[in-house]
Design a protein around this motif. Structure first.
Motif, PDB file in Angstrom:
ATOM      1  N   ARG A  39      12.770   1.494   1.998  1.00 34.22           N
ATOM      2  CA  ARG A  39      13.400   1.561   0.677  1.00 34.22           C
ATOM      3  C   ARG A  39      12.585   2.437  -0.274  1.00 34.22           C
ATOM      4  N   ALA A  40      11.271   2.313  -0.191  1.00 39.38           N
ATOM      5  CA  ALA A  40      10.409   3.141  -1.044  1.00 39.38           C
ATOM      6  C   ALA A  40      10.529   4.619  -0.674  1.00 39.38           C
TER       7      ALA A  40
ATOM      8  N   TYR B  90      11.793   3.053  13.017  1.00 40.24           N
ATOM      9  CA  TYR B  90      12.711   3.060  11.879  1.00 40.24           C
ATOM     10  C   TYR B  90      12.124   3.888  10.730  1.00 40.24           C
ATOM     11  N   ILE B  91      10.824   3.747  10.488  1.00 45.12           N
ATOM     12  CA  ILE B  91      10.196   4.502   9.402  1.00 45.12           C
ATOM     13  C   ILE B  91      10.240   6.001   9.701  1.00 45.12           C
ATOM     14  N   LEU B  92      10.034   6.375  10.966  1.00 46.11           N
ATOM     15  CA  LEU B  92      10.154   7.789  11.344  1.00 46.11           C
ATOM     16  C   LEU B  92      11.559   8.312  11.070  1.00 46.11           C
ATOM     17  N   TYR B  93      12.553   7.521  11.441  1.00 47.45           N
ATOM     18  CA  TYR B  93      13.940   7.938  11.219  1.00 47.45           C
ATOM     19  C   TYR B  93      14.246   8.086   9.723  1.00 47.45           C
ATOM     20  N   ALA B  94      13.616   7.293   8.883  1.00 45.66           N
ATOM     21  CA  ALA B  94      13.911   7.327   7.450  1.00 45.66           C
ATOM     22  C   ALA B  94      13.211   8.463   6.728  1.00 45.66           C
TER      23      ALA B  94
ATOM     24  N   TYR C  54       0.832  -1.213   0.000  1.00 43.18           N
ATOM     25  CA  TYR C  54       0.000   0.000   0.000  1.00 43.18           C
ATOM     26  C   TYR C  54       0.863   1.258   0.000  1.00 43.18           C
ATOM     27  N   VAL C  55       1.867   1.294   0.875  1.00 43.27           N
ATOM     28  CA  VAL C  55       2.728   2.481   0.953  1.00 43.27           C
ATOM     29  C   VAL C  55       3.576   2.612  -0.309  1.00 43.27           C
ATOM     30  N   THR C  56       4.146   1.513  -0.775  1.00 41.08           N
ATOM     31  CA  THR C  56       4.992   1.554  -1.967  1.00 41.08           C
ATOM     32  C   THR C  56       4.223   2.043  -3.186  1.00 41.08           C
TER      33      THR C  56
ATOM     34  N   THR D 237      10.895  -7.489   6.987  1.00 41.39           N
ATOM     35  CA  THR D 237      10.936  -7.371   5.528  1.00 41.39           C
ATOM     36  C   THR D 237       9.984  -6.294   5.021  1.00 41.39           C
ATOM     37  N   SER D 238       8.798  -6.229   5.599  1.00 38.35           N
ATOM     38  CA  SER D 238       7.824  -5.211   5.179  1.00 38.35           C
ATOM     39  C   SER D 238       8.307  -3.820   5.549  1.00 38.35           C
ATOM     40  N   MET D 239       8.878  -3.689   6.752  1.00 40.01           N
ATOM     41  CA  MET D 239       9.415  -2.396   7.177  1.00 40.01           C
ATOM     42  C   MET D 239      10.515  -1.923   6.228  1.00 40.01           C
ATOM     43  N   ARG D 240      11.406  -2.808   5.858  1.00 37.54           N
ATOM     44  CA  ARG D 240      12.504  -2.408   4.971  1.00 37.54           C
ATOM     45  C   ARG D 240      12.000  -2.066   3.567  1.00 37.54           C
TER      46      ARG D 240
END
Length: 455
Positions: free
Chosen positions: A80-81, A106-110, A45-47, A73-76
Motif C-alpha cells: 500500500r505504501a 508480491y512486493i516485487l510485483y507491486a 520501516y519501509v512505510t 498484514t505487514s506485506m499489504r
C-alpha cells in the motif's frame, strides 16, 4: 543603513541555503533494506522510509530484499505504501544467494521496477491456511513452499472452503498487481496456486522482473530512461549519476523489531508474569514489580501486532492462575507443576505462524519450562520448610513460650509472659514466682503448666 541590513538578511540565506532545483527533487537514490521475515517492524520501516523519501523529493527508492516471506498484514502495508508513493520504487533481490519468497514476490510485483541479482530466486507465494493470515517462506517443509514447487505438476488442491477462499483472494491480489505493472499475471497465479519458483534468469525470461543487475550501480544504469507509472502519471526515470544513500532503521524501528520477535515477546511475558508474582508475594521490594510491569506491557504490545492463537493465550492465563494459586495455597508442587505445563503448552502454540524468523525456538520453550519447574520447586520447598518451623506470628506463636506466675489463687491467676500480664488457668496449683509454660490459648486467657525443669 537599515536598507543594507535588510538586503543582507535576504541575500545571505539565499547563498547559504541554495534553493532547490525546479523539479524539487534531490539527485539521490535512497536504499531501504528488507532482510529476514517481513514483520510489523519491517512494514513500519519501509512505510516511514517512503514517506521520508517523498518529503525530500528523492529520485528513486531502492528496496533491497532478502526475505523468506512474512505476515500478510505487514506485506499489504508495504505494498500500500509503494502504491501510494509519489517516488518510484525499485525492488532489488540481492545480493547473490538472496530470495524474495512468498510475501517478497508480491512486493516485487507491486514495485515500479523489479530487478534481481544473479543467483537469486523468487516465488512460492502460496498462502498458508492458518489463523494468523500470513504468507510463509515455505523452505521449512511447509506445504506450498519452495521445496514442493519442483515436485508438484499441478495446483495444490485447497483442503477446505476457507483455504480456497484465501488462495483465490491471493490470486486476485497478485494478478491485480501484475496488471498494474505489466508483469506476467499467469506466472503470478502459478506462484500462488502451485508454489512455483523462478531463478533470476528465468524471471527475466518470464517477464516477472525487468532485468538482472550485479549491484545497485548496475541497477541505476539499467533503470535509466525507463518509463514507469507513478500514481496517475507516467514518469521517465533519470537515474544517471544518482548518489546512493543508505537509510538505516532508527531506534524506534529497531526496538519494535526486537520486541516483535516471538522469542523476545514470550520472554518479556514470562519475566513480566514472574516479576509481578514475586512483587505480590513480597510487597515493597519494588524492583521485581517495576521490571515485571514494564516487561509485561512490552510483551502485550508485541502480542497485539503478531498473529496469536487464542488457545495459547488461554493456556498461558490458566498457567499463571495455577502458579498464583500455588504461591498462595501451596500444594507441594501439584498446582505449580500443572501451571508450568499449561504455560509451556500455551507458549508453544501462542504464535500462529510457520514463517521462518517468526517462530518460537525450542531453547526458549525449554527455558520457560525450566523457569516454571524452578518456581514450583521453590514454592514447594518453602511450603515444606514452613510446616516444620515453629510459628512466629499470630496467636499461635504464644504456644510454648515461658512465663512467671505473678499471682495465683486455686486454678486461676495471672502470669507475666513476654513482658505482658496475662490471665491464666492451670490444672495444678502454682505459686508466685514459679516458671510456667504456655500450652494453649483461649482468647486472652492462657493455659499454662509448670515448666519441665521445675517438675
Amino acid at each position: 543603513m537599515s536598507r543594507i541590513l535588510i538586503l543582507l538578511m535576504v541575500l545571505i540565506p539565499a547563498f547559504a541555503f541554495p534553493a532547490p532545483s525546479a523539479s524539487g527533487a534531490e539527485r539521490l537514490a535512497m536504499v531501504l533494506h528488507v532482510n529476514g521475515a517481513i514483520s510489523p517492524a519491517t512494514a513500519e520501516y519501509v512505510t516511514r522510509g517512503l514517506e521520508r523519501a517523498d518529503a525530500r523529493g528523492v529520485s528513486l527508492v531502492i528496496l533491497q530484499m532478502d526475505t523468506p516471506g512474512g505476515l500478510d498484514t505487514s506485506m499489504r502495508d508495504i505494498i500500500r505504501a509503494i502504491l501510494d508513493s509519489s517516488v518510484p520504487v525499485a525492488s532489488f533481490v540481492a545480493p547473490s544467494g538472496a530470495r524474495a519468497a512468498s510475501a517478497g514476490t508480491y512486493i516485487l510485483y507491486a514495485s515500479h521496477v523489479a530487478a534481481m541479482a544473479p543467483g537469486t530466486n523468487l516465488g512460492a507465494a502460496t498462502p498458508i491456511a492458518i489463523g494468523g493470515g500470513l504468507f510463509g517462506g515455505g523452505d521449512e517443509g511447509d506445504k506450498g513452499g519452495p521445496g514442493e514447487a519442483h515436485k508438484q505438476s499441478g495446483a495444490k488442491q485447497p483442503a477446505n472452503a476457507g483455504e480456497a477462499k484465501m488462495i483465490n483472494d491471493a490470486v486476485a491480489y497478485i494478478r491485480g498487481l501484475a496488471e498494474l505493472r505489466n508483469r506476467n499475471a499467469d506466472w503470478g497465479e502459478r506462484a500462488v496456486r502451485e508454489a512455483a519458483s523462478l531463478s533470476s534468469t528465468a524471471a527475466v525470461r518470464e517477464k516477472v522482473v525487468d532485468f538482472t543487475a550485479v549491484n545497485i550501480e548496475d541497477l541505476l544504469k539499467q533503470a535509466h530512461g525507463r518509463t514507469v507509472r507513478v500514481g496517475q502519471a507516467d514518469i521517465r526515470l533519470d537515474t544517471a549519476g544518482l548518489a546512493v544513500e543508505e537509510a538505516l532503521p532508527d531506534w524506534r524501528t529497531r526496538l519494535l523489531s526486537v520486541i516483535t520477535d516471538p522469542n523476545v515477546a514470550l520472554l518479556l511475558m514470562i519475566v513480566g508474569i514472574y516479576g509481578l508474582i514475586f512483587e505480590f508475594l513480597t510487597p515493597g521490594t519494588v524492583l521485581p514489580g517495576t521490571i515485571g510491569g514494564i516487561s509485561l506491557l512490552l510483551g502485550l504490545y508485541a502480542l497485539a501486532v503478531l498473529p496469536v492463537s487464542y488457545a495459547g493465550i488461554g493456556l498461558i492465563i490458566l498457567g499463571v492462575g495455577l502458579l498464583v494459586a500455588e504461591a498462595h495455597a501451596p500444594s507441594f508442587g501439584a498446582l505449580g507443576l500443572g501451571g508450568g505445563v499449561a504455560l509451556v503448552l500455551g507458549a508453544a502454540i501462542l504464535f500462529d505462524t510457520d514463517v521462518p524468523g517468526l517462530q518460537v525456538s525450542w531453547p526458549v520453550l525449554g527455558g520457560v519450562a525450566i523457569a516454571s519447574l524452578a518456581f514450583s520447586a521453590l514454592v514447594a520447598r518453602l511450603a515444606y520448610i514452613s510446616r516444620r518451623h515453629k510459628v512466629v506470628t499470630g496467636g499461635e506463636q504464644m504456644i510454648g513460650i515461658s512465663g512467671t506466675v505473678d499471682s495465683w489463687t486455686g486454678g486461676t491467676g495471672y502470669v507475666i509472659a513476654r513482658g505482658e500480664r496475662w490471665k491464666a488457668v492451670s490444672g495444678e496449683s502454682l505459686a508466685v514466682g514459679e516458671d510456667v509454660t504456655v500450652i494453649d490459648r483461649n482468647g486472652l486467657t492462657l493455659k499454662v503448666a509448670r515448666s519441665a525443669a521445675q517438675t
